[in-house]
Design a protein around this motif. Sequence first.
Motif, mmCIF file in Angstrom:
data_model
loop_
_atom_site.group_PDB
_atom_site.id
_atom_site.type_symbol
_atom_site.label_atom_id
_atom_site.label_comp_id
_atom_site.label_asym_id
_atom_site.label_seq_id
_atom_site.Cartn_x
_atom_site.Cartn_y
_atom_site.Cartn_z
ATOM 1 N N THR A 167 2.244 8.184 9.564
ATOM 2 C CA THR A 167 1.370 7.417 8.665
ATOM 3 C C THR A 167 0.849 8.282 7.514
ATOM 4 O OG1 THR A 167 -0.572 7.829 10.054
ATOM 5 C CG2 THR A 167 0.660 5.784 10.453
ATOM 6 N N GLU A 168 1.011 9.595 7.618
ATOM 7 C CA GLU A 168 0.629 10.480 6.515
ATOM 8 C C GLU A 168 1.498 10.244 5.283
ATOM 9 O OE1 GLU A 168 0.696 14.556 7.772
ATOM 10 O OE2 GLU A 168 -0.460 14.133 9.574
ATOM 11 N N ARG A 169 2.749 9.838 5.495
ATOM 12 C CA ARG A 169 3.694 9.671 4.392
ATOM 13 C C ARG A 169 4.192 8.234 4.202
ATOM 14 N NH1 ARG A 169 3.288 14.157 1.242
ATOM 15 N NH2 ARG A 169 3.347 16.006 2.556
ATOM 16 N N TYR A 170 4.092 7.420 5.236
ATOM 17 C CA TYR A 170 4.660 6.066 5.179
ATOM 18 C C TYR A 170 3.587 5.038 5.519
ATOM 19 C CZ TYR A 170 8.656 9.137 5.678
ATOM 20 O OH TYR A 170 9.543 10.162 5.514
ATOM 21 N N ARG A 171 3.707 3.884 4.874
ATOM 22 C CA ARG A 171 2.721 2.837 5.155
ATOM 23 C C ARG A 171 2.858 2.377 6.606
ATOM 24 N NH1 ARG A 171 6.884 -0.147 2.830
ATOM 25 N NH2 ARG A 171 7.100 -2.188 3.782
ATOM 26 N N LYS A 172 1.747 1.981 7.181
ATOM 27 C CA LYS A 172 1.689 1.665 8.606
ATOM 28 C C LYS A 172 2.582 0.490 8.987
ATOM 29 C CE LYS A 172 -1.632 1.557 12.323
ATOM 30 N NZ LYS A 172 -3.005 1.550 12.724
ATOM 31 N N GLU A 173 2.824 -0.427 8.070
ATOM 32 C CA GLU A 173 3.623 -1.632 8.372
ATOM 33 C C GLU A 173 5.118 -1.434 8.156
ATOM 34 O OE1 GLU A 173 1.628 -1.922 5.252
ATOM 35 O OE2 GLU A 173 -0.065 -1.720 6.612
ATOM 36 N N LEU A 174 5.562 -0.275 7.687
ATOM 37 C CA LEU A 174 6.976 -0.034 7.400
ATOM 38 C C LEU A 174 7.800 -0.153 8.684
ATOM 39 C CD1 LEU A 174 9.149 0.847 5.304
ATOM 40 C CD2 LEU A 174 8.658 3.208 6.006
ATOM 41 N N THR A 175 8.738 -1.093 8.694
ATOM 42 C CA THR A 175 9.585 -1.270 9.878
ATOM 43 C C THR A 175 10.827 -0.391 9.776
ATOM 44 O OG1 THR A 175 10.901 -3.076 8.954
ATOM 45 C CG2 THR A 175 8.842 -3.688 10.116
ATOM 46 N N LEU A 176 11.486 -0.227 10.889
ATOM 47 C CA LEU A 176 12.722 0.560 10.889
ATOM 48 C C LEU A 176 13.799 -0.115 10.046
ATOM 49 C CD1 LEU A 176 12.888 1.686 14.616
ATOM 50 C CD2 LEU A 176 12.192 3.034 12.636
ATOM 51 N N ALA A 177 13.865 -1.443 10.094
ATOM 52 C CA ALA A 177 14.848 -2.166 9.281
ATOM 53 C C ALA A 177 14.590 -1.936 7.796
ATOM 54 C CB ALA A 177 14.823 -3.656 9.610
ATOM 55 N N GLU A 178 13.328 -1.947 7.402
ATOM 56 C CA GLU A 178 12.981 -1.675 5.999
ATOM 57 C C GLU A 178 13.313 -0.230 5.630
ATOM 58 O OE1 GLU A 178 9.170 -4.638 5.292
ATOM 59 O OE2 GLU A 178 8.837 -2.677 6.229
ATOM 60 N N ALA A 179 13.041 0.684 6.547
ATOM 61 C CA ALA A 179 13.325 2.095 6.291
ATOM 62 C C ALA A 179 14.826 2.325 6.112
ATOM 63 C CB ALA A 179 12.791 2.963 7.429
ATOM 64 N N ALA A 180 15.639 1.658 6.921
ATOM 65 C CA ALA A 180 17.099 1.828 6.830
ATOM 66 C C ALA A 180 17.660 1.264 5.531
ATOM 67 C CB ALA A 180 17.776 1.169 8.026
ATOM 68 N N ILE A 213 8.982 14.530 12.161
ATOM 69 C CA ILE A 213 7.560 14.912 12.088
ATOM 70 C C ILE A 213 7.410 16.316 11.506
ATOM 71 C CG2 ILE A 213 5.485 15.400 13.471
ATOM 72 C CD1 ILE A 213 6.199 12.385 13.059
ATOM 73 N N GLN A 214 8.245 17.257 11.918
ATOM 74 C CA GLN A 214 8.162 18.624 11.399
ATOM 75 C C GLN A 214 8.485 18.682 9.908
ATOM 76 O OE1 GLN A 214 10.849 20.779 13.956
ATOM 77 N NE2 GLN A 214 9.274 21.155 15.497
ATOM 78 N N SER A 215 9.301 17.757 9.431
ATOM 79 C CA SER A 215 9.735 17.770 8.029
ATOM 80 C C SER A 215 8.757 17.094 7.078
ATOM 81 C CB SER A 215 11.105 17.100 7.919
ATOM 82 O OG SER A 215 12.032 17.776 8.712
ATOM 83 N N LEU A 216 7.686 16.533 7.605
ATOM 84 C CA LEU A 216 6.701 15.863 6.746
ATOM 85 C C LEU A 216 5.781 16.836 6.025
ATOM 86 C CD1 LEU A 216 5.705 12.849 9.050
ATOM 87 C CD2 LEU A 216 7.252 12.848 7.068
ATOM 88 N N VAL A 217 5.926 18.134 6.278
ATOM 89 C CA VAL A 217 5.021 19.128 5.695
ATOM 90 C C VAL A 217 5.206 19.316 4.197
ATOM 91 C CG1 VAL A 217 4.698 20.385 7.852
ATOM 92 C CG2 VAL A 217 6.527 21.062 6.299
ATOM 93 N N SER A 218 6.417 19.091 3.692
ATOM 94 C CA SER A 218 6.652 19.276 2.259
ATOM 95 C C SER A 218 7.879 18.475 1.825
ATOM 96 C CB SER A 218 6.872 20.753 1.920
ATOM 97 O OG SER A 218 8.109 21.190 2.445
ATOM 98 N N ALA A 219 7.968 18.259 0.525
ATOM 99 C CA ALA A 219 9.129 17.556 -0.022
ATOM 100 C C ALA A 219 10.404 18.366 0.203
ATOM 101 C CB ALA A 219 8.929 17.275 -1.506
ATOM 102 N N GLU A 220 10.305 19.687 0.131
ATOM 103 C CA GLU A 220 11.478 20.539 0.354
ATOM 104 C C GLU A 220 11.971 20.421 1.791
ATOM 105 O OE1 GLU A 220 8.548 21.770 -0.971
ATOM 106 O OE2 GLU A 220 9.256 21.686 -3.049
ATOM 107 N N ALA A 221 11.051 20.452 2.754
ATOM 108 C CA ALA A 221 11.426 20.316 4.163
ATOM 109 C C ALA A 221 12.016 18.933 4.425
ATOM 110 C CB ALA A 221 10.211 20.563 5.064
#
Length: 154
Positions: free
Chosen positions: A75-88, A130-138
């Motif tokens: 939820t730090e990077r994505y809206r809470k309602e974002l579904t997996l189908a929408e993400a794909a 989760i580990q990759s949410l620390v930066s845009a580069e990661a």
Amino acid sequence: MASRESKLLVLLVLVILQVGTGVMAEGRHFSRPGFLYTRTRGRCTPQYWSSRREAWPKMVPERSTVWKVFGWQATERYRKELTLAEAASMEEEEEGAFGRLVKQSTAALINSYMRRGYPYAPWEVKTLLIQSLVSAEAAAFQAHKFRQANDNCG
């Protein structure tokens, strides 16, 4: 007479090869153009999964939200309602590195359940996102790694 029998044998083999144009092997569909076959490509990409040509695994329902599947940290990077189908089906360019990450991670998670021999286990996909949410580069780096695995998966 032997010539006739050998011709019939060749004909029989050709008929058998033509009848078997769609062969299932280890859950993978192979198409045979002529006598040579090639593996159907793209069965692991986000585009494939968002097209709904194949049922999603029960462990990863399409309508599940990203935060429920990947964890509250998402939820730090994505809206809470974002579904997996929408993400794909998300447009990667508009969303940047984090959009690419969630899109490729969603496909990677489905593949980890559905495709034998996929290089990541479900827990690894979740942890790596989760580990990759620390930066845009990661995020960009991990999205690229998942994309390689998704593109090369059969």
